[in-house]
Design an enzyme around this catalytic site. Structure first.
Site, PDB file in Angstrom:
ATOM      1  N   ASP A 130      -3.014   5.787   6.690  1.00  0.00           N
ATOM      2  CA  ASP A 130      -3.441   7.075   7.229  1.00  0.00           C
ATOM      3  C   ASP A 130      -4.337   6.778   8.445  1.00  0.00           C
ATOM      4  OD1 ASP A 130      -4.100   9.751   7.421  1.00  0.00           O
ATOM      5  OD2 ASP A 130      -5.402   9.794   5.694  1.00  0.00           O
ATOM      6  N   THR A 131      -5.641   6.715   8.277  1.00  0.00           N
ATOM      7  CA  THR A 131      -6.516   6.328   9.397  1.00  0.00           C
ATOM      8  C   THR A 131      -6.330   4.857   9.753  1.00  0.00           C
ATOM      9  OG1 THR A 131      -8.338   5.707   7.934  1.00  0.00           O
ATOM     10  CG2 THR A 131      -8.287   7.995   8.709  1.00  0.00           C
ATOM     11  N   GLU A 143       0.847  -1.192   0.000  1.00  0.00           N
ATOM     12  CA  GLU A 143       0.000   0.000   0.000  1.00  0.00           C
ATOM     13  C   GLU A 143       0.886   1.247   0.000  1.00  0.00           C
ATOM     14  OE1 GLU A 143      -2.580   1.413  -0.681  1.00  0.00           O
ATOM     15  OE2 GLU A 143      -4.023   1.584   0.949  1.00  0.00           O
TER      16      GLU A 143
HETATM   17  P1  IMP Z   1      -6.682   5.157   5.240  1.00  0.00           P
HETATM   18  O1  IMP Z   1      -7.752   4.162   4.989  1.00  0.00           O
HETATM   19  O2  IMP Z   1      -7.213   6.385   5.917  1.00  0.00           O
HETATM   20  O3  IMP Z   1      -5.485   4.586   5.963  1.00  0.00           O
HETATM   21  O4  IMP Z   1      -6.257   5.733   3.840  1.00  0.00           O
HETATM   22  C1  IMP Z   1      -5.272   5.212   3.052  1.00  0.00           C
HETATM   23  C2  IMP Z   1      -5.423   5.734   1.648  1.00  0.00           C
HETATM   24  O5  IMP Z   1      -5.679   7.137   1.642  1.00  0.00           O
HETATM   25  C3  IMP Z   1      -4.138   5.590   0.857  1.00  0.00           C
HETATM   26  O6  IMP Z   1      -4.083   4.380   0.165  1.00  0.00           O
HETATM   27  C4  IMP Z   1      -4.195   6.734  -0.113  1.00  0.00           C
HETATM   28  O7  IMP Z   1      -4.887   6.359  -1.267  1.00  0.00           O
HETATM   29  C5  IMP Z   1      -5.006   7.781   0.592  1.00  0.00           C
HETATM   30  N1  IMP Z   1      -4.162   8.849   1.134  1.00  0.00           N
HETATM   31  C6  IMP Z   1      -3.928   9.118   2.435  1.00  0.00           C
HETATM   32  N2  IMP Z   1      -3.107  10.174   2.581  1.00  0.00           N
HETATM   33  C7  IMP Z   1      -2.790  10.554   1.331  1.00  0.00           C
HETATM   34  C8  IMP Z   1      -1.919  11.593   0.816  1.00  0.00           C
HETATM   35  O8  IMP Z   1      -1.274  12.362   1.548  1.00  0.00           O
HETATM   36  N3  IMP Z   1      -1.827  11.666  -0.544  1.00  0.00           N
HETATM   37  C9  IMP Z   1      -2.498  10.835  -1.383  1.00  0.00           C
HETATM   38  N4  IMP Z   1      -3.309   9.862  -0.943  1.00  0.00           N
HETATM   39  C10 IMP Z   1      -3.462   9.722   0.407  1.00  0.00           C
END
Ligand code: IMP
Length: 180
Positions: free
Chosen positions: A104-105, A100
């Site tokens: 982020d979250t 991946e």
């Molecule tokens: P999560 O489910 O919140 O952990 O999000 C992960 C996904 O959010 C990653 O695979 C990215 O596609 C997107 N994402 C999170 N932060 C960024 C960023 O700073 N730039 C581009 N995509 C991001």
């Protein structure tokens, strides 16, 4: 809102160095065994293609891709994760590393780990290029991490804003395009 790339946060040379180290770790662990890397479209494509080429040939590597919902045109996560493209290769009894771009979250990776467990994978590990640790909402194990970064939106090396800027070789911060 229109954004453009700003300062380099992580250069392509730094990325290449770190990928070599992660690939060594993975190659050592899976030497002589089969391993399926599953890249999450579209953000992980460039990272995974560099990582896969750095894996030792003694690993029986297969490459698969799947898709989970992404940010689209916003820099805020919706909180919902849909698997919009399933892998076509058999997952049951396979050793898997999810590749991946960013955690982020943690919601996407949590959903993906559940998906592979439900589909009978023999083992599941996670490899991310970037970790925005401060933003974590759910706890999810990540076995291989490229870089921990601050809570800032980034683009390049596969990562987009509104599907653009994935092609930049380095990882950049972004800034807003001023209206004349
Ligand atoms: P999560 O489910 O919140 O952990 O999000 C992960 C996904 O959010 C990653 O695979 C990215 O596609 C997107 N994402 C999170 N932060 C960024 C960023 O700073 N730039 C581009 N995509 C991001």
């Amino acid at each position: 809102m229109e954004l453009k790339p700003a300062d380099v946060l992580i250069s392509h040379e730094q990325i290449a160095e770190r990928i070599k180290e992660i690939a060594q770790e993975i190659s050592y662990k899976y030497a002589g065994q089969d391993l399926m890397m599953i890249g999450i479209l579209r953000g992980a494509v460039i990272f995974m293609s560099d990582l896969a080429r750095a894996i030792d040939p003694s690993v029986g590597l297969t490459m698969e891709f799947m898709k989970a919902s992404s940010y689209g045109a916003s820099t805020q996560s919706s909180g919902k994760v849909a698997i919009t493209q399933q892998p076509t290769m058999e997952i049951k009894d396979r050793q898997i590393i999810i590749v991946e771009d960013i955690v982020d979250t943690g919601l996407t990776l949590k959903r993906l780990r559940e998906y592979f467990a439900a589909h009978g994978a023999k083992s599941v590990e996670v490899c991310v290029l970037l970790d925005k640790k401060d933003r974590r909402v759910v706890d999810v194990p990540v076995e291989y991490t490229g870089f921990v970064i601050p809570d800032e939106f980034v683009v390049g090396y596969g990562m987009d804003f509104d599907e653009k800027m994935r092609n930049l070789p380095s990882i950049h911060k972004v800034c807003q395009v001023s209206e004349e």
